[in-house]
Write a protein that holds these residues in place. Sequence first.
Motif, PDB file in Angstrom:
ATOM      1  N   SER A 151       0.820  -1.208   0.000  1.00 31.43           N
ATOM      2  CA  SER A 151       0.000   0.000   0.000  1.00 31.43           C
ATOM      3  C   SER A 151       0.854   1.259   0.000  1.00 31.43           C
ATOM      4  CB  SER A 151      -0.932   0.020   1.221  1.00 31.43           C
ATOM      5  OG  SER A 151      -1.880  -1.014   1.131  1.00 31.43           O
ATOM      6  N   ASP A 190      -2.975   2.568   7.048  1.00 32.17           N
ATOM      7  CA  ASP A 190      -3.855   3.003   5.961  1.00 32.17           C
ATOM      8  C   ASP A 190      -4.736   4.177   6.354  1.00 32.17           C
ATOM      9  OD1 ASP A 190      -5.482   1.728   7.736  1.00 32.17           O
ATOM     10  OD2 ASP A 190      -6.606   0.609   6.243  1.00 32.17           O
ATOM     11  N   ILE A 211      -6.892   3.254   0.350  1.00 31.41           N
ATOM     12  CA  ILE A 211      -6.093   2.236  -0.320  1.00 31.41           C
ATOM     13  C   ILE A 211      -5.902   2.657  -1.777  1.00 31.41           C
ATOM     14  CG2 ILE A 211      -6.101  -0.144  -1.085  1.00 31.41           C
ATOM     15  CD1 ILE A 211      -6.453  -0.836   1.607  1.00 31.41           C
ATOM     16  N   ASN A 246      -2.797  -2.926   3.055  1.00 30.47           N
ATOM     17  CA  ASN A 246      -3.576  -2.542   4.234  1.00 30.47           C
ATOM     18  C   ASN A 246      -4.966  -3.142   4.165  1.00 30.47           C
ATOM     19  OD1 ASN A 246      -1.572  -0.944   5.432  1.00 30.47           O
ATOM     20  ND2 ASN A 246      -2.072   0.782   4.110  1.00 30.47           N
TER      21      ASN A 246
END
Length: 510
Positions: free
Chosen positions: A209, A260, A264, A368
């Motif tokens: 991510s 996160d 995302i 994430n």
Amino acid sequence: MTMMKSLLLSSASVLVAFGAQAADLPVKAKPVEYVKICSLYGEGFYYIPGTDICLKVGGYVRADYRWNATGGGQPHYTGGGGAQDRSVSPYSMRHRAHFNFDSRTQTAYGSLRTYVAVNVDNQDQGSVSVNPTRAFIQWAGFTFGHTKSFTDVPGTGEDTFKSLFQTQNVSETAPNGTNQIAYTWELGNGMTLNVGADERRTKAIANLSNNVTTVGTNPNTAFGPYQHPTPWLNFAVNQAWGRFGVSAVFNKVNATYYNDAAAIPATLDTGSTQGTNAVAAVPGTGCNGGQAGTSQCGHPDDKWGWAVLSGIDIKAPWAGPGDHFGGYFNYGVGAAAYAGGSNLNSPGLFGSSNTVALGVITDGVFVNGGQFELTTTWTAGAGWEHFWLANVSTAVYGTYTQVRYNDNVISSRLFCGSNNAANQNIRVGTGVECDPGFNFWQVGMVNNWYPVAGFRLAVDVQYTRIETAFEGQAVTLSKTVGLRPTGVYTAKDQGILAVTFRAQRSFVTE
């Protein structure tokens, strides 16, 4: 006359008194054997005076001179050396003093052994390092301390190949050892069953991510805490025909927390149906509004990676006195440091006309809110040493490794996306497959001359090849490597030739 008699009597009294005192003076001691040979454990041992402890002292002095490799013996296929520009010095050298001390004594439970070995290295530009490569105790079947792992199988590395380079793609701890605890059952006829746990050996696990991926550098790792050593099981055979070993290693893969806070990345295929552990995840499910990267966030479920290591070394007196050959095969999932190699790094080898061979090695990846996708690796190698004369030999060897990611990772394109443009280095165009896998292979030949016992002169010529899964694609690099500029490069398989000369004098080594 009376005076003469008195003088004689007085002289006699003095002589008697002196004789009495002289009788009290120490008598010269008999010769003592201060160094006594100990034959219980083989040649080179002697008793420490006043004890029943047998001691052997040994070591070696080594000089290495290399071309297209680091002082430690890693070919220039990764890191700054892979840039192959005028920032890279192709020449390096290292000089080493090695000392080892082996002490043993008999107890009611068998031999009690301690072993200590230390390397003192002087490398380029006067850099000096001291490394205790061995410090262990063996007693009643147990091994405690820092030593070569029992999971190292024969038929690998310098053990069989006699290579002067740092072997990249083999599970090998012989050069520097590892922390461990182990127990050995003697099964008879040269067979042993060993069980234990070693210090954790890992490659990175990458959070795709927000991962930082730079050509020729292993990804930033999100590995979690070191919870326990890595358990293993080993079976070994050592007989007149040669040696064989097989090991099973169980590698814990665990991460810290999701980070996160931001959404995302859009490049994530949230609708992926490719497998139950797809890297797809729903934005925001990792932290649910909490502070990113803290215990307010979730984390991927822990997984167990594994690897099976096997190797054999066979004596071949029918080909020549001292001849032998061997090979190994390793396979693993989520255990790339074992199945791929202890020293293998993410390659980044630049060539002429803006070409580069690249790849990424990890134990696994995640995003994430998602779960682990473990990396699959396997390696095979073989070598042969032939003695032309009693003191002249040639060894040839070759190794081959594959690093593979599954379709979920490739289709996510997160190794190549623009999700974090400030940090992401590798980018490919839309619609182009983003596969960070690669093949890595090496072939080499080392010639040895032993002009006198314990003195070795050797030359090793080795070729390393990187086969990139990006072959033929245009790759945009947003970070410089060495003095290579940012911009568009063509991904292309690359190779590099390296040479090492070694002079080594050994004395009373194990």
